[in-house]
Every structure is written in structure tokens, then in C-alpha cells.
Design a protein around this motif. Structure first.
Motif, PDB file in Angstrom:
ATOM      1  N   ARG A  50      44.106  33.825  37.089  1.00 21.40           N
ATOM      2  CA  ARG A  50      42.490  33.809  37.428  1.00 21.40           C
ATOM      3  C   ARG A  50      42.067  35.055  36.786  1.00 21.40           C
ATOM      4  NH1 ARG A  50      40.481  35.435  43.712  1.00 21.40           N
ATOM      5  NH2 ARG A  50      38.350  35.322  43.166  1.00 21.40           N
ATOM      6  N   ASP A  51      41.202  34.844  35.687  1.00 19.05           N
ATOM      7  CA  ASP A  51      40.387  36.164  35.110  1.00 19.05           C
ATOM      8  C   ASP A  51      39.512  36.771  36.034  1.00 19.05           C
ATOM      9  OD1 ASP A  51      39.523  37.754  33.065  1.00 19.05           O
ATOM     10  OD2 ASP A  51      38.144  36.236  32.334  1.00 19.05           O
ATOM     11  N   SER A  52      39.712  37.542  36.876  1.00 18.77           N
ATOM     12  CA  SER A  52      38.855  38.225  37.710  1.00 18.77           C
ATOM     13  C   SER A  52      39.750  39.362  38.293  1.00 18.77           C
ATOM     14  CB  SER A  52      38.551  37.219  39.224  1.00 18.77           C
ATOM     15  OG  SER A  52      37.517  38.095  39.882  1.00 18.77           O
ATOM     16  N   TYR A  53      39.139  40.357  37.911  1.00 18.26           N
ATOM     17  CA  TYR A  53      39.605  41.817  38.408  1.00 18.26           C
ATOM     18  C   TYR A  53      38.968  42.681  39.067  1.00 18.26           C
ATOM     19  CZ  TYR A  53      42.278  40.144  34.661  1.00 18.26           C
ATOM     20  OH  TYR A  53      43.122  39.285  33.578  1.00 18.26           O
ATOM     21  N   GLN A  54      39.322  43.132  40.320  1.00 25.90           N
ATOM     22  CA  GLN A  54      38.156  43.933  41.210  1.00 25.90           C
ATOM     23  C   GLN A  54      38.957  45.247  41.739  1.00 25.90           C
ATOM     24  OE1 GLN A  54      37.330  41.577  44.725  1.00 25.90           O
ATOM     25  NE2 GLN A  54      35.179  42.426  44.866  1.00 25.90           N
ATOM     26  N   PHE A  55      38.469  46.107  41.616  1.00 25.86           N
ATOM     27  CA  PHE A  55      38.732  47.516  42.002  1.00 25.86           C
ATOM     28  C   PHE A  55      38.494  47.990  43.321  1.00 25.86           C
ATOM     29  CE2 PHE A  55      38.350  52.323  42.399  1.00 25.86           C
ATOM     30  CZ  PHE A  55      39.336  52.677  41.943  1.00 25.86           C
ATOM     31  N   GLU A  56      39.505  48.320  44.180  1.00 23.78           N
ATOM     32  CA  GLU A  56      39.211  48.818  45.530  1.00 23.78           C
ATOM     33  C   GLU A  56      39.727  50.324  45.701  1.00 23.78           C
ATOM     34  OE1 GLU A  56      40.721  48.108  50.160  1.00 23.78           O
ATOM     35  OE2 GLU A  56      41.366  46.643  48.503  1.00 23.78           O
TER      36      GLU A  56
END
Length: 356
Positions: A294-300
Motif C-alpha cells: 500500500r503506497d500510503s504513508y501517514q504520520f501520527e
């Protein structure tokens, strides 16, 4: 079909006709049919890479905040202050001409349009990374900031690029005015490549999903030509000045690195969730989950800040290779560290993270 749905589809069709009249490009992605089970929800919205807003410069960088521009965002309900952290890649651009300006040209009290990261602290004022500052906007529509995710080529030199996490399709035709921010040279639609950052000027967006617009003008941002050239080969990896003894892998122009080896060299924590097939990277700044395929990156964030950033695409998805090593785009570590961390020097990929 209810009246509201009928109005939406009629408006989308009219907008598509307007696009045809503006630059002669065909609409490349039709709106999903109402009975299509794969159709996007009607409330699906465009997901930009950066926040944007009209602002007034409150104070310029000084001795105590030499890399910070303080602005007041002109929120209609309640204006608020924002500290923009400037970096080497922050762009200063004249919105009317598409010509770059310098930081020294800015003045206190000046009206500008700013693009900044969706991740920001809850300090007073909040801080966020600055992507661009547009001057000479006035009542005009500000240029839109985009990153190319996919290129679709048509006939007669026409090109459309998918951007904003697949939610926006921006078209360029032969008559689209195009230039390079760095050297003002004239470029063509064929110079739009995956990963290219650019500004586009357009007013009309079709109501289809993805949204569609024909650009009257485009300015391509510096693409670090040397890095693009180096992407054609595998590069030695160095972390904080120490060679890892391993090379990157090139995947369609994206530099992939072994996640655990790089993360631990940077002092980050790596965890694996077998059930979700996710690798979790953890730093003092926050965490990023890597989902295989999955080419989706999210910073928390780990601090008192707005929780999750918008998902980002880096052009390649994480993948597991024998013997059980996860590889991912090197940009993941800039996202995790919340700072510019990657450079290419003398054919070596260098990843350096400085303490805040």
C-alpha cells in the motif's frame, strides 16, 4: 436519481465542457456511474498534500528565529497565527508571473498565500513546515501545489497527471505555459514525471472523481537533477555519516531502503504487526505505519499536536523480500523525523536526522 444527484452530474458535465474549451484536452477519467459498485462516495473530496491559505506576514525571520516566518492566517471566522519553519526546499513565488522571488523581498504586513504541512504543533503559535509562499496574489486564484503520482499521456502532446492521493487529475496541453522555477527555461508536458512537484494555475475543477482541471500555466519546481540521475542506479546508504554496507534498490525511480536496518541506525524503534502485516516505525516525534503493498504513508505525532497528517504517496509501496526484510521509500524517514533528512552526495544516499 434525486434532484441533488442530478444537479451534481449536470454540473460535472458542464465543468468538463468548460475544460475542453479552455485547453482542448479530453476529460480523461469519467465520473463513476451511479450503479457502479466501485464508484467513489459522493462526499469524496480532493486530498491535497499541503494546507493552503491567505495570510499576512506578521514578522520576518530574525536572529532568534532565523528560519521562521510568522504569519496570520486569514480565517474568515477567526484569524490565527502560524510559525512557518523555512527550509531549503521552501519556494517563494510571484503568483501573477510564475517567477521566483526571494525571502528578502518579503515585508511585514504583506499579504501572501502560504502552503504548509498538515502536521503542526499545538504550541503558541503552532508551527508547521513551509512548502511555499506566494506573493502578488491579490484577488486572483492562487496557484495550486501538486506532486505527480501518475502520468497519463494522450494524443498531440497532451498529458494529464494524477495527484493529491489519486483525487485530482491536472491536464497540460501544448498551449499550457510551462517553465522551470530554477532556470526559467521552457519545458513541455512530457517533462512531468512521477515525483515532480509543480504549481498549476486553473480556476475550474470538474465535479467528477477524481476532480479534473486544465492548467493554463505550470511551473515545475527544482527536481534535484543529480538525484534524478542517480535514481537510475543503486546507491550506497550512509546513516548519520556511517556507511551501512548496503545499497538502495531502485523501483520505478524510487529509492527503496531496508526499513529496520536504517531505522535502528537512526535510533528509531521498529515493531511488526503480523495480523495487520504492518511495520510500525516509532521516533520521539511520532510514528508511521507501513502496510505491505500500500503506497500510503501517514504520520501520527507523539506530541500535543493535530493527530494524523494526510496520507502521502511516495511512488512505491512497502514490500517484504527474503529473508523477511521490509523495504520502503527512503522518504518515509523524512516523514517520521519531520525534517529534511535525505540527500545524495557523490553517488551515496545519505540519511541524517538532527536532534530537535
Amino acid at each position: 436519481m434525486n434532484k441533488m444527484n442530478h444537479w451534481k452530474r449536470t454540473a460535472a458535465a458542464l465543468a468538463g465542457v468548460a475544460l475542453l474549451g479552455m485547453n482542448g484536452l479530453p476529460v480523461l477519467a469519467a465520473e463513476p456511474a451511479a450503479d457502479d459498485p466501485t464508484a467513489a462516495p459522493e462526499d469524496q473530496q480532493i486530498a491535497p498534500y499541503a494546507m493552503g491559505g491567505r495570510a499576512v506576514i506578521k514578522s520576518l525571520p530574525g536572529q532568534e528565529n532565523e528560519k521562521q516566518l510568522l504569519v496570520t492566517i486569514q480565517d474568515e471566522k477567526s484569524p490565527w497565527d502560524l510559525a512557518l519553519n523555512l527550509g531549503d526546499e521552501t519556494v517563494f513565488l510571484d503568483n501573477a508571473t510564475g517567477i521566483p522571488v526571494s525571502l528578502q523581498d518579503l515585508k511585514e504586513g504583506q499579504e501572501v498565500y502560504v502552503y504548509y504541512s498538515l502536521a503542526m504543533t499545538r504550541s503558541l503559535p503552532p508551527q508547521s513546515a513551509a512548502y511555499a509562499v506566494l506573493t502578488n496574489v491579490g484577488e486572483a486564484t492562487p496557484a495550486k501545489y501538486h506532486v505527480v503520482e501518475k502520468v497519463l499521456e494522450g494524443a498531440d502532446g497532451q498529458v494529464a497527471v494524477l495527484t493529491d492521493h489519486g483525487s485530482m487529475l491536472v491536464s497540460a496541453a501544448k498551449e499550457t505555459k510551462m517553465s522551470n522555477l530554477k532556470d526559467k527555461s521552457v519545458v513541455t508536458p512530457q517533462d512531468l514525471k512521477v515525483g515532480t512537484r509543480f504549481f498549476a494555475w486553473y480556476d475550474i475543477v470538474a465535479l467528477s472523481y477524481p476532480g479534473q482541471a486544465g492548467a493554463e500555466r505550470m511551473v515545475l519546481l527544482p527536481q534535484q537533477e543529480q538525484q534524478e540521475q542517480n535514481k537510475l542506479e543503486e546507491l550506497e546508504i550512509s546513516v548519520n555519516g556511517k556507511a551501512l554496507g548496503v545499497k538502495t534498490q531502485n523501483k520505478d525511480g524510487v529509492q527503496m531502503v531496508p526499513v529496520r536496518q536504517v531505522a535502528e541506525a537512526l535510533g528509531f524503534t521498529v515493531e511488526w504487526d503480523q495480523q495487520k502485516r504492518e511495520t510500525l516505525l516509532i521516533s520521539d516525534q511520532g510514528k508511521v505505519s507501513l502496510s505491505v503493498g500500500r503506497d500510503s504513508y501517514q504520520f501520527e505525532t507523539a506530541q500535543e499536536a493535530v493527530g494524523l497528517s494526510a496520507p502521502q504517496s511516495f511512488g512505491a509501496a512497502p514490500e517484504i523480500q527474503d529473508p523477511g526484510v521490509t523495504w520502503a521509500p527512503v522518504q518515509v524517514f523524512e516523514l517520521l523525523a519531520q525534517q529534511k533528512a535525505v540527500s545524495i552526495v557523490d553517488g551515496s544516499l545519505q540519511i541524517s536526522v538532527t536532534a530537535e
